[in-house]
Design an enzyme around this catalytic site. Structure first.
Site, PDB file in Angstrom:
ATOM      1  N   ARG A  46      25.847  75.753  73.458  1.00 49.17           N
ATOM      2  CA  ARG A  46      24.471  76.190  73.323  1.00 49.17           C
ATOM      3  C   ARG A  46      23.820  76.322  74.692  1.00 49.17           C
ATOM      4  O   ARG A  46      24.187  75.629  75.639  1.00 49.17           O
ATOM      5  CB  ARG A  46      23.679  75.191  72.461  1.00 49.17           C
ATOM      6  CG  ARG A  46      23.909  75.377  70.979  1.00 49.17           C
ATOM      7  CD  ARG A  46      23.510  76.740  70.476  1.00 49.17           C
ATOM      8  NE  ARG A  46      22.075  76.854  70.362  1.00 49.17           N
ATOM      9  CZ  ARG A  46      21.385  76.776  69.214  1.00 49.17           C
ATOM     10  NH1 ARG A  46      22.028  76.620  68.064  1.00 49.17           N
ATOM     11  NH2 ARG A  46      20.076  76.886  69.213  1.00 49.17           N
ATOM     12  N   THR A  82      32.069  68.169  72.746  1.00 50.31           N
ATOM     13  CA  THR A  82      33.323  68.217  72.009  1.00 50.31           C
ATOM     14  C   THR A  82      34.127  69.449  72.432  1.00 50.31           C
ATOM     15  O   THR A  82      35.356  69.461  72.311  1.00 50.31           O
ATOM     16  CB  THR A  82      33.084  68.254  70.488  1.00 50.31           C
ATOM     17  OG1 THR A  82      32.004  69.153  70.209  1.00 50.31           O
ATOM     18  CG2 THR A  82      32.732  66.879  69.952  1.00 50.31           C
TER      19      THR A  82
HETATM   20  C1  26Q Z   1      15.752  68.342  64.693  1.00 47.45           C
HETATM   21  C2  26Q Z   1      14.488  68.484  64.167  1.00 47.45           C
HETATM   22  C3  26Q Z   1      13.962  69.721  63.859  1.00 47.45           C
HETATM   23  C4  26Q Z   1      14.760  70.841  64.037  1.00 47.45           C
HETATM   24  C5  26Q Z   1      16.030  70.715  64.563  1.00 47.45           C
HETATM   25  C6  26Q Z   1      16.529  69.466  64.898  1.00 47.45           C
HETATM   26  C7  26Q Z   1      17.889  69.336  65.480  1.00 47.45           C
HETATM   27  C8  26Q Z   1      18.964  70.052  64.960  1.00 47.45           C
HETATM   28  C9  26Q Z   1      20.215  69.945  65.532  1.00 47.45           C
HETATM   29  C10 26Q Z   1      18.119  68.500  66.550  1.00 47.45           C
HETATM   30  C11 26Q Z   1      19.391  68.397  67.113  1.00 47.45           C
HETATM   31  C12 26Q Z   1      20.454  69.128  66.598  1.00 47.45           C
HETATM   32  C13 26Q Z   1      21.808  69.087  67.160  1.00 47.45           C
HETATM   33  C14 26Q Z   1      22.187  68.283  68.142  1.00 47.45           C
HETATM   34  C15 26Q Z   1      23.549  68.308  68.676  1.00 47.45           C
HETATM   35  O1  26Q Z   1      24.329  69.193  68.388  1.00 47.45           O
HETATM   36  N1  26Q Z   1      23.912  67.321  69.529  1.00 47.45           N
HETATM   37  C16 26Q Z   1      25.249  67.280  70.095  1.00 47.45           C
HETATM   38  O2  26Q Z   1      26.045  66.476  69.242  1.00 47.45           O
HETATM   39  C17 26Q Z   1      27.408  66.529  69.632  1.00 47.45           C
HETATM   40  C18 26Q Z   1      28.219  65.745  68.615  1.00 47.45           C
HETATM   41  O3  26Q Z   1      27.983  64.379  68.766  1.00 47.45           O
HETATM   42  C19 26Q Z   1      27.582  65.982  71.042  1.00 47.45           C
HETATM   43  O4  26Q Z   1      28.931  66.175  71.429  1.00 47.45           O
HETATM   44  C20 26Q Z   1      26.663  66.710  72.023  1.00 47.45           C
HETATM   45  O5  26Q Z   1      26.722  66.094  73.303  1.00 47.45           O
HETATM   46  C21 26Q Z   1      25.239  66.692  71.506  1.00 47.45           C
HETATM   47  O6  26Q Z   1      24.402  67.475  72.349  1.00 47.45           O
END
Ligand code: 26Q
Length: 818
Positions: A557, A664
């Site tokens: 991303r 990952t």
């Molecule tokens: C929250 C509230 C409102 C709208 C959206 C969200 C939201 C949605 C998706 C907040 C965060 C995410 C995704 C986060 C994410 O992908 N984090 C990643 O997770 C991976 C798996 O553990 C890690 O390898 C990454 O380092 C981390 O960035």
């Protein structure tokens, strides 16, 4: 015929398969082969394949009901599954049979596979992790169910128009989804809004009762998750919102058609679309509604259908552990309290005792802006009973804290579930920690930073609650399926394909790193994978890349902390070196990007535009031909990832230290024999420790150095002033020479670096560029490069999601395979 015969069908011959395929086409799809589209063929082959899944699913389900083991209920707002058909064929050993069977009909399996729209029900790492864990749970035969949301539109399809990202809706369900089964009979009714009233029950006790002001039906869709080898098939249960009334007949008959259907539209909007944000938590009503909708439906589904009739619900913790994938499903904690107290009549203390044992929480972030806080006003209006329960949990909790830290008022303010400033809000991460039996980070460094910084008060209060489970990736999809060439070489060399389900066996490859002929085969496979990617990008995107260049890849991303801009600075540095001295000896290089930006994240979109514009200038400069190129295909997704990973030679993992929870993608590249250039961040630290420091290109500030520099007052311009090459690189970007004369094109992105640079790209620039020079030097020695790449593969076994799941089982879930 008996049921057992029906559910144990033998693997077909290619002839039998082609016959069954024709039958499905005609009787299932209603079309003959001559007129069938690729989608028709995809639907037919999928229906055929899923029969094998159904058999094992049914068999296992009955075993579950009989033996009643403890099960994992994985709660996740996202599952980034990727293509299903290929995975199912490989899981059941049917892929080559299908290829041969279809070939008899002159149908190319690859065309059929390409017709599948991938279920993109996730944003990035967190959603893909959930999908990898579902794969491992099934493969390892661990009783588990995944719960989530059946978004009608997944992550947007990204297109580029005039070098800008334009989002197109992802209508993945348009042609029907052969992998799901709706179960309307298991519908749950989910309330919203309304009031809380006191009622007197039959025993004369006063109880609370929530009277919602509207209800939305949650209809479960089962998606079958095949384990590798066909041993077990697990369930992913995704909830879809439906209005309880088709439409209001009374209003309809009175002639107000619009109003009559409005109610239905309002209800069904709930699961329309995935929020494309992955790091900033905005307090949107619809988002909270989605979270409550799927969390509540899942909790009640488990209680209604996951335990035997007459089950003593006090024993719930013996039967289930709800694993919370970040804070998105944390509202499930007060929901279980509400069910136990209001619906089952438990007293508060007993309900809380049960609830706290039933949950475990995984945190996936270190960014403060990503921690969810829901406004109290919103919570009160949407979920009034839950807000009351949260206040009660908070009172109980702050009492405990107060007795542990007498007189410390500051600690109460810091740990409270409810914040007062900058607005009154519920801190979902705090609720998650307090309501869970275990809390884990997703890489060693991340878990340490959670303990030392983000959740420091909580880990001081309950140290034994905190643990680490380093993320993993499934070797089935990200090696066996994505990289058949290397998979075959590994199987031949190790004498068995057991590594697919026991990735530690890859250590058996270590001796081959010194074997000249193995190295050559390894290099040939990489070369073939590069050529295959070049073909795909040519047809998919009209992008021309040369396999005679090093494939230098950054796919993830788009986010400032990940520092795509630092990669761009390096590209422009190389461009300048080549322009200044056209005879300069540099390694021919193709920089490959893949990245979606959240639609509302302006800086991320500016960064994409800048990379595309600079890339197009470089690609159109005849002096750069064969030396430097930039490829940025649109719409990076799981499918494209599966072609990029096996072709990559250099993996870019260059986030500012202390920001990437784990990563990952870094693991996928290591497993597929790319070398990593990276910072000491997230799982990079563990990758480097395992593959060996000499087989990893490390650069940049570490976490402590970042902190020191921040505290001493970071001045990005000082780094420009003392580094002429950096100054010239920035001048080149600002001059317009790389952006068709547009002198303002780089202003937003580069200006921000000069003024603030919150992620210290300029501080790490010199170390990064020098490290890239080391990459060039090593690449000039193919034997050494390949030796190191092979060692990376041989030592990547730890990053299997099977190992991660085993860690969850041992440390958190305490479940048994079944
Ligand atoms: C929250 C509230 C409102 C709208 C959206 C969200 C939201 C949605 C998706 C907040 C965060 C995410 C995704 C986060 C994410 O992908 N984090 C990643 O997770 C991976 C798996 O553990 C890690 O390898 C990454 O380092 C981390 O960035």
């Amino acid at each position: 015929m008996t049921e057992t015969e029906l559910t144990h069908r033998p693997i077909p011959t290619p002839e039998q398969l082609s016959r069954a395929f024709l039958n499905e086409l005609i009787h299932g799809q209603g079309i003959d082969l001559r007129r069938a589209t690729d989608n028709d063929k995809y639907q037919a082959l999928s229906r055929l394949t899923r029969e094998y899944l159904m058999d094992n699913w049914i068999n296992r389900l009955s075993r579950h009901i009989d033996e009643a083991p403890k099960a994992v209920a994985y709660l996740s707002a996202e599952y980034l599954l990727g293509p299903q058909l290929d995975n199912a064929l490989v899981a059941f050993g049917l892929k080559e049979i299908a290829r041969d069977g279809l070939a008899e009909l002159d149908v190319d399996l690859d065309d059929v596979l390409a017709a599948e729209p991938e279920p993109g029900l996730g944003n990035g790492g967190l959603g893909r992790l959930a999908a990898c864990y579902m794969d491992s749970l099934a493969t390892m035969g661990i009783p588990a169910i995944g719960y989530g949301i059946r978004y009608e539109y997944g992550i947007f399809t990204q297109t580029f128009v005039d070098h800008k990202q334009v989002e197109v809706p992802d209508k993945w369900l348009q042609n029907g989804n052969p992998w799901e089964f709706a179960h309307t009979e298991m519908t749950q009714m989910i309330g919203f809004g309304g009031t809380v009233e006191e009622v007197v029950d039959d025993a004369g006790n006063t109880r609370k009762q929530w009277i919602p002001d509207h209800v939305v039906n949650a209809v479960p869709y089962n998606t079958l998750v095949p384990g590798y080898g066909g041993a077990a098939v697990n369930t992913l249960r995704l909830w879809s919102a439906q209005s309880p009334d088709e439409f209001n007949l009374e209003i309809f008959n009175a002639g107000d058609y619009q109003k009559a259907v409005q109610q239905q539209i309002d209800a069904e909007v709930l699961t329309k679309v995935l929020y494309p944000e992955d790091s900033t938590a905005q307090g949107k009503r619809l988002r909270l509604s989605q979270q409550y909708f799927f969390s509540a439906a899942s909790i009640r589904d488990l209680i209604d259908h996951g335990v035997p009739a007459n089950f003593d619900i006090r024993r719930l913790p013996e039967r289930v552990i709800f694993q919370l994938n970040d804070t998105h499903p944390v509202i499930a904690i007060p929901e279980l309290m509400r069910v136990l107290i209001d619906d089952h009549g438990f007293d508060w203390d007993e309900a809380w005792g049960i609830t706290r044992q039933c949950f475990a929480y995984t945190c996936h972030t270190l960014l403060p802006e990503a921690l969810e806080v829901w406004a109290v006003d919103l919570m009160e209006s949407l979920l009034p009973r839950h807000m009351e329960l949260i206040y009660e949990i908070n009172d109980w909790f702050l009492d405990e804290v107060a007795s542990a830290f007498p007189g410390d008022h500051d600690v109460l303010r810091r740990m409270s579930l409810v914040q007062e400033i900058p607005f009154r809000g519920v801190r979902m991460a705090h609720l998650a920690v307090v309501g869970s039996s275990k809390v884990n980070g997703v890489a060693e460094l991340h878990s340490q930073l959670l303990r030392d910084r983000v959740l420091n008060d909580f880990s001081a209060f309950e140290p034994e609650k905190f643990t680490n489970v380093t993320n993993g990736i499934t070797p089935r999809r990200f090696m066996r399926i994505a990289n058949p060439g290397l998979s075959e070489l590994i199987t031949d060399s190790l004498g068995s394909d057991e590594w697919v389900t026991n990735l530690d066996l890859l250590t058996g490859l270590e001796p081959f790193a010194d074997d000249e002929s193995f190295r050559q085969q390894f290099a040939q496979i990489k070369r073939a994978n590069k050529a295959a990617l070049a073909d795909i990008l040519a047809t998919r995107d009209g992008i021309d890349i040369s396999p005679d260049t090093i494939f230098d890849v950054m796919v993830k991303r788009l986010h400032e902390y990940k520092r795509q801009t630092l990669k761009l600075l390096h590209i422009v540095t190389l461009y300048r070196r080549l322009t200044e001295d056209p005879s300069a000896q540099v390694l021919p290089r193709t920089a490959i990007f893949g990245a979606k930006a959240a639609p509302g994240y302006w800086m991320a979109k500016e960064t994409i535009e800048l990379i595309l514009r600079v890339g197009s200038t470089i690609n159109n400069d005849p002096n750069m031909t064969g030396k430097l190129a930039v490829a940025f295909p649109a719409n990076y997704n799981v499918l494209l990832n599966e072609s990029i990973v096996p072709a990559a030679e250099l993996s870019e993992q260059i986030s500012m230290a202390g920001k990437e929870a784990s990563g990952t993608g870094n693991m996928k590249f290591t497993l597929n024999g790319a070398l990593t250039i990276g910072t000491l961040d997230g799982a990079n630290v563990e990758i480097r420790n395992l593959v060996g420091a000499e087989n990893f290109f490390l650069f940049g500030l570490d976490v402590d150095e970042v902190t020191d520099l921040q505290q001493s007052g970071y001045q990005p311009r000082a780094f420009v002033d003392k580094d002429p090459e950096l100054a010239a690189t920035i001048d080149a970007l600002m001059s317009g020479e790389l952006t068709e004369g547009d002198v303002s094109a780089a202003q937003a992105v580069i200006g921000h670096l000069l003024d603030q640079d919150p992620f210290m790209a300029l501080a790490d620039y010199r170390a990064y560029v020098d490290c890239q020079d080391e990459v060039e030097a090593l690449y000039a020695d193919p034997d050494e490069w390949n030796r190191k790449a092979i060692l990376n593969v041989a030592r990547a076994g730890y990053f299997s999601s099977d190992r991660a799941i085993q860690d969850y089982v041992d440390d958190i879930w305490h479940t048994q395979p079944n």
